[in-house]
Design a protein around this motif. Structure first.
Motif, mmCIF file in Angstrom:
data_model
loop_
_atom_site.group_PDB
_atom_site.id
_atom_site.type_symbol
_atom_site.label_atom_id
_atom_site.label_comp_id
_atom_site.label_asym_id
_atom_site.label_seq_id
_atom_site.Cartn_x
_atom_site.Cartn_y
_atom_site.Cartn_z
ATOM 1 N N GLY A 29 0.828 -1.196 0.000
ATOM 2 C CA GLY A 29 0.000 0.000 0.000
ATOM 3 C C GLY A 29 0.861 1.243 0.000
ATOM 4 N N THR A 30 0.998 1.886 -1.152
ATOM 5 C CA THR A 30 1.866 3.045 -1.266
ATOM 6 C C THR A 30 1.671 3.685 -2.635
ATOM 7 N N THR A 31 2.400 4.770 -2.891
ATOM 8 C CA THR A 31 2.375 5.439 -4.198
ATOM 9 C C THR A 31 3.799 5.510 -4.718
ATOM 10 N N PHE A 32 4.003 5.010 -5.946
ATOM 11 C CA PHE A 32 5.351 5.030 -6.496
ATOM 12 C C PHE A 32 5.297 5.025 -8.014
ATOM 13 N N ARG A 33 6.449 5.254 -8.637
ATOM 14 C CA ARG A 33 6.574 5.299 -10.097
ATOM 15 C C ARG A 33 7.598 4.255 -10.544
ATOM 16 N N ILE A 34 7.346 3.685 -11.722
ATOM 17 C CA ILE A 34 8.249 2.710 -12.322
ATOM 18 C C ILE A 34 8.586 3.182 -13.731
ATOM 19 N N GLY A 35 9.856 3.051 -14.118
ATOM 20 C CA GLY A 35 10.254 3.399 -15.476
ATOM 21 C C GLY A 35 11.194 2.364 -16.061
ATOM 22 N N TYR A 36 10.998 2.084 -17.366
ATOM 23 C CA TYR A 36 11.883 1.145 -18.063
ATOM 24 C C TYR A 36 11.853 1.497 -19.543
ATOM 25 N N ASN A 37 13.023 1.774 -20.123
ATOM 26 C CA ASN A 37 13.082 2.268 -21.492
ATOM 27 C C ASN A 37 13.881 1.378 -22.435
ATOM 28 N N GLY A 38 13.984 0.105 -22.130
ATOM 29 C CA GLY A 38 14.644 -0.802 -23.066
ATOM 30 C C GLY A 38 15.776 -1.575 -22.440
ATOM 31 N N GLU A 93 18.833 0.071 -20.757
ATOM 32 C CA GLU A 93 18.561 1.049 -19.709
ATOM 33 C C GLU A 93 18.244 0.360 -18.382
ATOM 34 N N PRO A 94 18.436 1.062 -17.258
ATOM 35 C CA PRO A 94 18.114 0.476 -15.948
ATOM 36 C C PRO A 94 16.610 0.481 -15.691
ATOM 37 N N SER A 95 16.209 -0.278 -14.682
ATOM 38 C CA SER A 95 14.835 -0.248 -14.180
ATOM 39 C C SER A 95 14.786 0.737 -13.019
ATOM 40 N N LEU A 96 13.838 1.688 -13.069
ATOM 41 C CA LEU A 96 13.786 2.763 -12.082
ATOM 42 C C LEU A 96 12.544 2.633 -11.201
ATOM 43 N N THR A 97 12.719 2.835 -9.905
ATOM 44 C CA THR A 97 11.617 2.875 -8.950
ATOM 45 C C THR A 97 11.746 4.149 -8.134
ATOM 46 N N GLU A 98 10.662 4.946 -8.078
ATOM 47 C CA GLU A 98 10.670 6.211 -7.338
ATOM 48 C C GLU A 98 9.505 6.196 -6.352
ATOM 49 N N VAL A 99 9.796 6.315 -5.068
ATOM 50 C CA VAL A 99 8.775 6.157 -4.033
ATOM 51 C C VAL A 99 8.259 7.521 -3.587
#
Length: 256
Positions: free
Chosen positions: A126-135, A138-144
């Motif tokens: 239970g939280t709010t976060f962002r995920i990014g992945y561009n290929g 590129e790295p996998s990004l998690t922003e909380v």
């Protein structure tokens, strides 16, 4: 104590609903494709993809929400309820692009909520976060944004807790780095009445930012997104914004 693997438990599939949509997109389900639309029911096993300049927000059966900005591809791996325990199992994979999710709190019944990329897994209760992945390169990004997210490289067993206000980057080789997110850049006179054909915003520059990301929406919860832009300078412009009352939010992008 009897431990039963989740993969053999009987479960009922759950649907999600598209509660916000603009532009073009498609949903692929069992080899068939149809246009993405408002109020559409999205099922387990589907793949959702948004086109350029398009946005979609899904609401899950437990009230959680996932927002897909433009040119994002999301696979719904699992969206089900186990009949034995009543626990929920949500599992999504970001195959391309970025998402933001607000996960409703899960009970202590073994419910799970995971967002994957091809190289990392982020799990929450239970939280709010962002995920990014561009290929692949590129790295996998998690922003909380709120709460805590447990992140681990795809093949690793150990999880790294990422608290609110921090981000994690997982490289293709599995190396995980954690750092504090940049603060939100302040908008200069954000409430002024805009009368020019192009809506413009000025930001207070942050010394460690390499770019800025701004979004416009018709609601304060940013479900009904209108448009977004990335800028290398602390200034952003939007064309073709209809008359009305709009909400704006901005984030700063770090060098990393």
């Amino acid at each position: 104590i009897i431990q039963i693997p989740a993969r053999i438990l009987r479960a009922e599939p759950l649907d999600a609903k598209v509660i916000g949509f603009k532009g073009v997109g498609q949903v692929e389900t069992q080899g068939t494709s149809e246009a993405l639309s408002l109020d559409m029911a999205v099922r387990q096993g589907s793949v959702i993809e948004t086109g350029p300049g398009s946005f979609a927000t899904m609401e899950l059966s437990n009230g959680s929400r996932i927002t897909l900005p433009s040119q994002t591809r999301l696979r719904i791996t699992a969206m089900r309820r186990f009949l034995l325990t009543g626990s929920l199992d949500f599992d999504f994979t970001v195959e391309k692009g970025r998402i933001e999710t607000s996960a409703a709190p899960l009970g202590k019944d073994g419910s799970r909520y995971r967002i994957r990329t091809p190289i990392a897994v982020s799990a929450v209760r239970g939280t709010t976060f962002r995920i990014g992945y561009n290929g692949e390169a590129e790295p996998s990004l998690t922003e909380v944004v709120e709460g805590t997210v447990a992140v681990k490289p795809g093949e690793a067993r150990a999880e790294t807790p990422i608290p609110q206000g921090y981000g994690a980057s997982v490289a293709t080789g599995g190396a995980l780095t954690k750092e504090e997110l940049l603060p939100s850049p302040a908008l200069v006179d954000p409430g002024k009445v805009q009368v020019d054909p192009v809506v413009a915003f000025q930001l207070t520059p942050l010394p460690d930012a390499r770019a800025y990301h701004l979004q416009l929406a018709s609601d304060a919860g940013f479900v009904e997104l209108l448009t977004e832009t990335y800028s290398d300078t602390p200034e952003a412009r939007f064309a073709d914004v209809p008359n009305g009352r709009w909400f704006v939010r901005a984030t700063a992008i770090a060098q990393s």
